[in-house]
Motif scaffolding. Structure first.
Motif, PDB file in Angstrom:
ATOM      1  N   LYS A 183     -35.859  17.477   1.478  1.00 52.12           N
ATOM      2  CA  LYS A 183     -36.052  16.450   2.502  1.00 52.12           C
ATOM      3  C   LYS A 183     -37.523  16.398   2.907  1.00 52.12           C
ATOM      4  O   LYS A 183     -38.284  17.339   2.674  1.00 52.12           O
ATOM      5  CB  LYS A 183     -35.200  16.765   3.724  1.00 52.12           C
ATOM      6  CG  LYS A 183     -33.710  16.607   3.472  1.00 52.12           C
ATOM      7  CD  LYS A 183     -32.929  16.823   4.747  1.00 52.12           C
ATOM      8  CE  LYS A 183     -31.458  16.523   4.556  1.00 52.12           C
ATOM      9  NZ  LYS A 183     -30.721  16.621   5.838  1.00 52.12           N
ATOM     10  N   SER A 208     -37.061  11.347   5.837  1.00 47.61           N
ATOM     11  CA  SER A 208     -35.650  11.382   5.415  1.00 47.61           C
ATOM     12  C   SER A 208     -34.779  10.869   6.562  1.00 47.61           C
ATOM     13  O   SER A 208     -35.164  10.958   7.740  1.00 47.61           O
ATOM     14  CB  SER A 208     -35.218  12.811   5.070  1.00 47.61           C
ATOM     15  OG  SER A 208     -35.915  13.288   3.956  1.00 47.61           O
ATOM     16  N   SER A 227     -33.780  17.377   8.899  1.00 45.44           N
ATOM     17  CA  SER A 227     -33.487  18.769   9.229  1.00 45.44           C
ATOM     18  C   SER A 227     -32.451  19.264   8.228  1.00 45.44           C
ATOM     19  O   SER A 227     -31.795  18.466   7.561  1.00 45.44           O
ATOM     20  CB  SER A 227     -32.944  18.884  10.656  1.00 45.44           C
ATOM     21  OG  SER A 227     -31.706  18.224  10.770  1.00 45.44           O
ATOM     22  N   SER A 228     -32.334  20.585   8.125  1.00 35.67           N
ATOM     23  CA  SER A 228     -31.367  21.149   7.182  1.00 35.67           C
ATOM     24  C   SER A 228     -30.941  22.532   7.637  1.00 35.67           C
ATOM     25  O   SER A 228     -31.406  23.025   8.672  1.00 35.67           O
ATOM     26  CB  SER A 228     -31.982  21.235   5.775  1.00 35.67           C
ATOM     27  OG  SER A 228     -32.883  22.329   5.696  1.00 35.67           O
ATOM     28  N   TRP A 229     -30.114  23.182   6.834  1.00 35.08           N
ATOM     29  CA  TRP A 229     -29.663  24.538   7.122  1.00 35.08           C
ATOM     30  C   TRP A 229     -30.845  25.511   7.123  1.00 35.08           C
ATOM     31  O   TRP A 229     -30.781  26.571   7.730  1.00 35.08           O
ATOM     32  CB  TRP A 229     -28.579  24.973   6.122  1.00 35.08           C
ATOM     33  CG  TRP A 229     -29.087  25.083   4.701  1.00 35.08           C
ATOM     34  CD1 TRP A 229     -29.240  24.071   3.794  1.00 35.08           C
ATOM     35  CD2 TRP A 229     -29.525  26.269   4.025  1.00 35.08           C
ATOM     36  NE1 TRP A 229     -29.757  24.541   2.605  1.00 35.08           N
ATOM     37  CE2 TRP A 229     -29.928  25.895   2.713  1.00 35.08           C
ATOM     38  CE3 TRP A 229     -29.611  27.613   4.385  1.00 35.08           C
ATOM     39  CZ2 TRP A 229     -30.419  26.809   1.773  1.00 35.08           C
ATOM     40  CZ3 TRP A 229     -30.093  28.519   3.445  1.00 35.08           C
ATOM     41  CH2 TRP A 229     -30.490  28.115   2.166  1.00 35.08           C
ATOM     42  N   LYS A 230     -31.939  25.146   6.457  1.00 37.27           N
ATOM     43  CA  LYS A 230     -33.106  26.017   6.340  1.00 37.27           C
ATOM     44  C   LYS A 230     -34.146  25.752   7.423  1.00 37.27           C
ATOM     45  O   LYS A 230     -34.844  26.666   7.834  1.00 37.27           O
ATOM     46  CB  LYS A 230     -33.803  25.816   4.985  1.00 37.27           C
ATOM     47  CG  LYS A 230     -32.970  26.189   3.801  1.00 37.27           C
ATOM     48  CD  LYS A 230     -33.681  26.081   2.463  1.00 37.27           C
ATOM     49  CE  LYS A 230     -34.952  25.325   2.444  1.00 37.27           C
ATOM     50  NZ  LYS A 230     -35.614  25.251   1.171  1.00 37.27           N
ATOM     51  N   SER A 282     -31.991  24.011  -1.863  1.00 36.67           N
ATOM     52  CA  SER A 282     -31.587  22.645  -1.536  1.00 36.67           C
ATOM     53  C   SER A 282     -31.412  22.460  -0.034  1.00 36.67           C
ATOM     54  O   SER A 282     -30.841  23.319   0.646  1.00 36.67           O
ATOM     55  CB  SER A 282     -30.290  22.271  -2.252  1.00 36.67           C
ATOM     56  OG  SER A 282     -29.964  20.916  -1.982  1.00 36.67           O
ATOM     57  N   ASP A 283     -31.893  21.332   0.486  1.00 43.62           N
ATOM     58  CA  ASP A 283     -31.761  21.001   1.904  1.00 43.62           C
ATOM     59  C   ASP A 283     -30.415  20.356   2.221  1.00 43.62           C
ATOM     60  O   ASP A 283     -30.251  19.742   3.273  1.00 43.62           O
ATOM     61  CB  ASP A 283     -32.896  20.055   2.336  1.00 43.62           C
ATOM     62  CG  ASP A 283     -34.220  20.783   2.513  1.00 43.62           C
ATOM     63  OD1 ASP A 283     -34.208  21.931   2.997  1.00 43.62           O
ATOM     64  OD2 ASP A 283     -35.261  20.204   2.163  1.00 43.62           O
ATOM     65  N   CYS A 284     -29.452  20.468   1.323  1.00 45.78           N
ATOM     66  CA  CYS A 284     -28.110  19.901   1.526  1.00 45.78           C
ATOM     67  C   CYS A 284     -27.118  21.042   1.731  1.00 45.78           C
ATOM     68  O   CYS A 284     -27.290  22.123   1.163  1.00 45.78           O
ATOM     69  CB  CYS A 284     -27.718  19.076   0.299  1.00 45.78           C
ATOM     70  SG  CYS A 284     -26.060  18.352   0.399  1.00 45.78           S
ATOM     71  N   SER A 285     -26.069  20.782   2.500  1.00 41.06           N
ATOM     72  CA  SER A 285     -25.041  21.815   2.699  1.00 41.06           C
ATOM     73  C   SER A 285     -24.346  22.183   1.388  1.00 41.06           C
ATOM     74  O   SER A 285     -23.744  23.244   1.286  1.00 41.06           O
ATOM     75  CB  SER A 285     -24.019  21.365   3.736  1.00 41.06           C
ATOM     76  OG  SER A 285     -23.385  20.174   3.305  1.00 41.06           O
ATOM     77  N   HIS A 325     -25.709  23.331  -0.990  1.00 44.19           N
ATOM     78  CA  HIS A 325     -26.427  24.486  -1.544  1.00 44.19           C
ATOM     79  C   HIS A 325     -25.481  25.668  -1.721  1.00 44.19           C
ATOM     80  O   HIS A 325     -25.632  26.446  -2.659  1.00 44.19           O
ATOM     81  CB  HIS A 325     -27.620  24.882  -0.652  1.00 44.19           C
ATOM     82  CG  HIS A 325     -27.225  25.654   0.563  1.00 44.19           C
ATOM     83  ND1 HIS A 325     -27.199  27.023   0.597  1.00 44.19           N
ATOM     84  CD2 HIS A 325     -26.804  25.235   1.770  1.00 44.19           C
ATOM     85  CE1 HIS A 325     -26.784  27.422   1.795  1.00 44.19           C
ATOM     86  NE2 HIS A 325     -26.531  26.349   2.526  1.00 44.19           N
ATOM     87  N   SER A 355     -31.998  10.086   1.856  1.00 44.03           N
ATOM     88  CA  SER A 355     -31.814  11.486   2.245  1.00 44.03           C
ATOM     89  C   SER A 355     -33.027  12.350   1.931  1.00 44.03           C
ATOM     90  O   SER A 355     -33.221  13.398   2.538  1.00 44.03           O
ATOM     91  CB  SER A 355     -30.591  12.076   1.542  1.00 44.03           C
ATOM     92  OG  SER A 355     -29.429  11.406   1.949  1.00 44.03           O
TER      93      SER A 355
END
Length: 166
Positions: free
Chosen positions: A66, A70, A74-77, A114-117, A119, A157
């Motif tokens: 991202k 985007s 924001s992401s899980w990281k 990866s900035d996606c769940s 991952h 995204s």
């Protein structure tokens, strides 16, 4: 005689189960019906046209990076992603060089970066049909041969590498 039949979804072009009595519909086979009973349902041939129950669908994984523009930066990281799109592409190009066409390395890097769940599943998004993903992503996934990895794809995204797995 079962009140269930198999119909084709107009919006997704995929088969689904429909109960004529209750008007209930479901993507999944009704509980309590054996495989043989399902094969006897009116319209059951729709389930096996093409690639079985995934007719018209593809399966793909992705590695998403991202950037600040985007849709959800924001992401899980990272709770607040501030990199530019150009920086995101540079990062993704680095991953692309490490992957070098290897689906196993793709899954490993998707899990870590990866900035996606997705991952947590090595980037696997499962099966999907047309109209379920953003157009640039969908076009890339459908345009790939199974086992092949796309070049950098840009969507709302972020930027992705796409691996077609089915």
């Amino acid at each position: 005689m079962s009140q269930w039949e198999v119909r084709l979804s107009n919006s997704k072009g995929l088969p689904y189960f429909f109960n004529q009595e209750t008007k209930e519909s479901s993507w999944d086979a009704p509980p309590g019906l054996s495989e043989d009973e399902i094969k006897q349902l009116q319209g059951a041939e729709l389930l096996t046209s093409g690639k079985g129950s995934h007719a018209g669908q593809v399966r793909a994984s992705h590695l998403l990076v991202k950037h600040k523009d985007s849709r959800r930066p924001s992401s899980w990281k990272e709770s607040n992603i501030t990199r530019t799109k150009e920086e995101a592409i540079e990062i993704l190009r680095g991953y692309q060089a490490q992957i070098n066409g290897s689906p196993a390395k793709f899954a490993e890097l998707a899990t870590l970066h990866s900035d996606c769940s997705s991952h947590s599943n090595g980037g696997d998004l499962g099966w999907f049909g047309r109209g379920q993903m953003q157009k640039p992503f969908e076009d890339a996934a459908y345009g790939l041969e199974v086992g092949k990895i796309s070049d950098v794809i840009s969507s709302d995204s972020g930027v992705h590498l796409v691996l077609r797995s089915g």
